[in-house]
Design a protein around this motif. Sequence first.
Motif, mmCIF file in Angstrom:
data_model
loop_
_atom_site.group_PDB
_atom_site.id
_atom_site.type_symbol
_atom_site.label_atom_id
_atom_site.label_comp_id
_atom_site.label_asym_id
_atom_site.label_seq_id
_atom_site.Cartn_x
_atom_site.Cartn_y
_atom_site.Cartn_z
ATOM 1 N N SER A 24 0.804 -1.013 -0.071
ATOM 2 C CA SER A 24 -0.208 0.038 -0.097
ATOM 3 C C SER A 24 0.811 1.325 0.004
ATOM 4 C CB SER A 24 -1.000 -0.076 1.232
ATOM 5 O OG SER A 24 -1.480 1.217 1.466
ATOM 6 N N TYR A 25 0.558 2.135 -0.719
ATOM 7 C CA TYR A 25 1.195 3.416 -0.945
ATOM 8 C C TYR A 25 1.147 4.131 0.570
ATOM 9 C CZ TYR A 25 1.289 3.658 -5.532
ATOM 10 O OH TYR A 25 1.352 3.604 -7.285
ATOM 11 N N TYR A 26 0.312 3.718 1.628
ATOM 12 C CA TYR A 26 0.198 4.412 2.807
ATOM 13 C C TYR A 26 0.674 3.396 3.880
ATOM 14 C CZ TYR A 26 -2.216 7.806 0.389
ATOM 15 O OH TYR A 26 -2.266 8.793 -0.830
ATOM 16 N N SER A 27 1.561 2.547 3.587
ATOM 17 C CA SER A 27 2.270 1.703 4.574
ATOM 18 C C SER A 27 3.737 1.645 4.369
ATOM 19 C CB SER A 27 1.547 0.198 4.067
ATOM 20 O OG SER A 27 2.349 -0.749 5.065
ATOM 21 N N ILE A 28 4.266 2.668 4.965
ATOM 22 C CA ILE A 28 5.796 3.012 4.819
ATOM 23 C C ILE A 28 6.645 1.922 5.599
ATOM 24 C CG2 ILE A 28 7.367 4.534 5.028
ATOM 25 C CD1 ILE A 28 5.411 6.673 4.563
ATOM 26 N N ASN A 29 7.483 1.360 5.186
ATOM 27 C CA ASN A 29 8.652 0.497 5.892
ATOM 28 C C ASN A 29 9.687 1.030 6.042
ATOM 29 O OD1 ASN A 29 10.793 -1.553 5.595
ATOM 30 N ND2 ASN A 29 9.254 -2.788 6.159
ATOM 31 N N GLU A 30 10.307 1.916 5.594
ATOM 32 C CA GLU A 30 11.454 2.635 5.613
ATOM 33 C C GLU A 30 11.447 4.059 5.357
ATOM 34 O OE1 GLU A 30 14.498 3.906 7.028
ATOM 35 O OE2 GLU A 30 14.429 1.763 7.186
ATOM 36 N N GLN A 31 11.246 4.988 6.478
ATOM 37 C CA GLN A 31 10.985 6.503 6.024
ATOM 38 C C GLN A 31 12.021 6.979 5.496
ATOM 39 O OE1 GLN A 31 10.029 4.936 8.829
ATOM 40 N NE2 GLN A 31 8.022 4.986 9.197
ATOM 41 N N LEU A 32 13.161 6.671 5.772
ATOM 42 C CA LEU A 32 14.505 7.104 5.080
ATOM 43 C C LEU A 32 15.072 6.899 3.924
ATOM 44 C CD1 LEU A 32 16.376 7.902 8.466
ATOM 45 C CD2 LEU A 32 14.536 9.433 7.305
ATOM 46 N N GLN A 33 14.292 6.204 3.360
ATOM 47 C CA GLN A 33 14.630 5.482 2.043
ATOM 48 C C GLN A 33 13.390 5.498 0.947
ATOM 49 O OE1 GLN A 33 15.920 1.581 2.078
ATOM 50 N NE2 GLN A 33 16.289 1.403 -0.089
ATOM 51 N N VAL A 34 13.857 6.097 -0.316
ATOM 52 C CA VAL A 34 12.659 6.049 -1.351
ATOM 53 C C VAL A 34 12.609 4.622 -1.712
ATOM 54 C CG1 VAL A 34 13.347 8.311 -2.206
ATOM 55 C CG2 VAL A 34 14.534 6.462 -3.086
ATOM 56 N N ASN A 35 11.343 4.451 -2.472
ATOM 57 C CA ASN A 35 11.151 3.135 -2.980
ATOM 58 C C ASN A 35 12.172 2.633 -3.968
ATOM 59 O OD1 ASN A 35 9.483 1.021 -4.238
ATOM 60 N ND2 ASN A 35 7.597 1.771 -3.419
ATOM 61 N N ILE A 36 12.837 1.703 -3.505
ATOM 62 C CA ILE A 36 13.650 1.399 -4.568
ATOM 63 C C ILE A 36 13.186 0.774 -5.892
ATOM 64 C CG2 ILE A 36 15.731 0.789 -2.884
ATOM 65 C CD1 ILE A 36 14.925 -2.130 -2.967
ATOM 66 N N GLU A 37 11.633 0.330 -6.005
ATOM 67 C CA GLU A 37 11.280 -0.110 -7.219
ATOM 68 C C GLU A 37 11.102 1.029 -8.066
ATOM 69 O OE1 GLU A 37 7.824 -2.625 -6.771
ATOM 70 O OE2 GLU A 37 8.627 -3.559 -4.881
ATOM 71 N N ILE A 38 10.766 2.249 -7.708
ATOM 72 C CA ILE A 38 10.640 3.349 -8.406
ATOM 73 C C ILE A 38 11.936 4.253 -8.747
ATOM 74 C CG2 ILE A 38 9.617 5.653 -8.649
ATOM 75 C CD1 ILE A 38 7.452 4.237 -6.715
ATOM 76 N N PHE A 39 12.783 4.343 -7.757
ATOM 77 C CA PHE A 39 14.036 5.059 -7.600
ATOM 78 C C PHE A 39 15.292 4.009 -7.802
ATOM 79 C CE2 PHE A 39 11.119 7.846 -5.929
ATOM 80 C CZ PHE A 39 11.247 9.106 -6.584
ATOM 81 N N LYS A 40 15.280 3.079 -8.640
ATOM 82 C CA LYS A 40 16.122 1.834 -8.777
ATOM 83 C C LYS A 40 17.670 2.396 -8.785
ATOM 84 C CE LYS A 40 13.271 -1.267 -11.418
ATOM 85 N NZ LYS A 40 12.195 -0.635 -11.904
ATOM 86 N N GLN A 41 17.841 3.360 -9.936
ATOM 87 C CA GLN A 41 19.269 3.688 -9.789
ATOM 88 C C GLN A 41 19.834 4.887 -8.795
ATOM 89 O OE1 GLN A 41 16.760 4.283 -11.713
ATOM 90 N NE2 GLN A 41 17.093 5.938 -13.192
ATOM 91 N N TYR A 42 18.894 5.213 -7.812
ATOM 92 C CA TYR A 42 19.152 6.209 -6.949
ATOM 93 C C TYR A 42 19.254 5.588 -5.509
ATOM 94 C CZ TYR A 42 18.558 9.251 -10.674
ATOM 95 O OH TYR A 42 18.451 9.677 -11.940
ATOM 96 N N ALA A 43 18.859 4.354 -5.286
ATOM 97 C CA ALA A 43 18.418 3.883 -4.078
ATOM 98 C C ALA A 43 19.644 3.603 -3.136
ATOM 99 C CB ALA A 43 18.011 2.419 -4.290
#
Length: 176
Positions: A48-67
């Motif tokens: 869910s977009y409203y279920s954050i696992n890691e607040q200090l990391q962007v979603n690696i599925e979206i920001f793959k090259q920046y994770a």
Amino acid sequence: MDELVIQTVLPYSLGDVENWVEVLKNQTLLGYNGFHFPPIQQLGASGSYYSINEQLQVNIEIFKQYANMEDGGFQKMKEIVNTMEKEHNAICIVDILLNHTSFDSEWLLQVENGVYNVENTPSLQSALDLDLAIKAFSENLAAGNEKEYYNGSNRVENEEMVDCLMNIMKKKYSMP
């Protein structure tokens, strides 16, 4: 900017993060001048977009090259926000919702009072009791063990049936 015309954009629907500015620019041509992003942080097991696992990391599925960047990939999002504001006169609002922490977040294990439970909030006991009673009733109903309810039907079609359910719950499941 006289008024805001905001569109919620789902990060998974925007394609590669490198193309977001172009996609959003096209939306400004349709009259949008604000974009709301659900949380872009790493999501929990539910997805869910409203279920954050890691607040200090962007979603690696979206920001793959920046994770793996030191800033967790947030710099790329900052660039997108700044470009939209400076070049396309559009604002971006990124939703973070810290109170929507996923059940599988390591943070919950590190912070003693990070969640409400019956130990640190005893007033929740009645809500837990109700949940457990509804669960037990639902399991029995699904298994066909509640013959008192319209011969074991698992459908609720009218107020009379709701009243019947409530009476069974009160009698058999210790409801107040």
